[in-house]
Design a protein around this motif. Sequence first.
Motif, short mmCIF file in Angstrom:
data_model
loop_
_atom_site.label_atom_id
_atom_site.label_comp_id
_atom_site.label_asym_id
_atom_site.label_seq_id
_atom_site.Cartn_x
_atom_site.Cartn_y
_atom_site.Cartn_z
N PRO A 120 0.82 -1.21 0.00
CA PRO A 120 0.00 0.00 0.00
C PRO A 120 0.85 1.26 0.00
O PRO A 120 1.96 1.26 0.55
N THR A 121 0.36 2.31 -0.63
CA THR A 121 1.03 3.62 -0.76
C THR A 121 2.39 3.50 -1.44
O THR A 121 3.24 4.38 -1.30
N GLY A 122 2.62 2.42 -2.19
CA GLY A 122 3.85 2.26 -2.95
C GLY A 122 5.04 1.80 -2.16
O GLY A 122 6.16 1.78 -2.68
N LEU A 123 4.85 1.41 -0.90
CA LEU A 123 5.97 0.92 -0.09
C LEU A 123 6.52 -0.38 -0.67
O LEU A 123 5.76 -1.20 -1.18
N PRO A 124 7.82 -0.58 -0.59
CA PRO A 124 8.38 -1.87 -1.06
C PRO A 124 7.86 -3.01 -0.20
O PRO A 124 7.63 -2.85 1.00
N ALA A 125 7.64 -4.15 -0.82
CA ALA A 125 7.17 -5.34 -0.11
C ALA A 125 7.99 -6.53 -0.56
O ALA A 125 8.62 -6.51 -1.62
N GLU A 126 8.00 -7.56 0.27
CA GLU A 126 8.82 -8.73 -0.03
C GLU A 126 8.12 -9.99 0.45
O GLU A 126 7.59 -10.03 1.57
N LEU A 127 8.08 -10.98 -0.42
CA LEU A 127 7.61 -12.30 -0.02
C LEU A 127 8.81 -13.02 0.57
O LEU A 127 9.73 -13.42 -0.15
N LEU A 128 8.85 -13.16 1.89
CA LEU A 128 10.03 -13.73 2.55
C LEU A 128 10.12 -15.24 2.36
O LEU A 128 11.19 -15.80 2.25
#
Length: 227
Positions: free
Chosen positions: A112-120
């Motif tokens: 959300p809001t363009g934050l980086p995300a990661e599938l750990l």
Amino acid sequence: MPKIKLLAGLVALAMPLVVFAAPAMAEFESITGKSQGTIKSFPTRVIFETVEGGPSIICKSKNAEGVIVAEGGWQIQVKSTSQQGKLLYQNPTLKGPHEQLKMTKLGQCTGPTGLPAELLSCNLQVESNGTNSSGTASIYASICVISIGTGENKCTTSQQPDGNKSLQGVKLINNAAGVEIGAELKGITSTIQESKSLCKTLGVKGGQKTGKVIFEGILETEGQKVV
């Protein structure tokens, strides 16, 4: 009359015996002699929501330069579960009704809001439901973990194997190289692991069977087929 009855009896004995066999359960089968192999291509996008209709976490299989950055492989497994200590597992096999998709990386993800995300980490198990065109999916063995944000300011959610079993919405199609797998899974159970304040700010929530996962495009394996 006795002659007619005798003739009818002989005709009945001469008729071939027809046996109707029960339909075989569809299974994944390796065509390489190995129980595991590679995922040839990933969905263009994988969309994940911890609560349906909530903020999305979107993973693209390619980066901005068009290079594939998703990674993973498959392993065919038996249905029965073995146990070693506290570890439960299904043995690999060349032909079986279950297949584990070991997705070490779903690609370039944003929250959300363009934050980086990661599938750990995430192992998604696909199960044939008895046909060669559809099936179900479960989270296999360990939890799936998704992290949003950077540094210590992260919102982390997890999806446990318990509560995330036999989710409907898997499509299976054979092609020349392997199996095409599509998914629109609803009923995902999620929990917030850490940084509840950030998760709340972003609107990311945990929920009981209210999340979803959608493959936009197909995941394609190679070196196997559904029979």
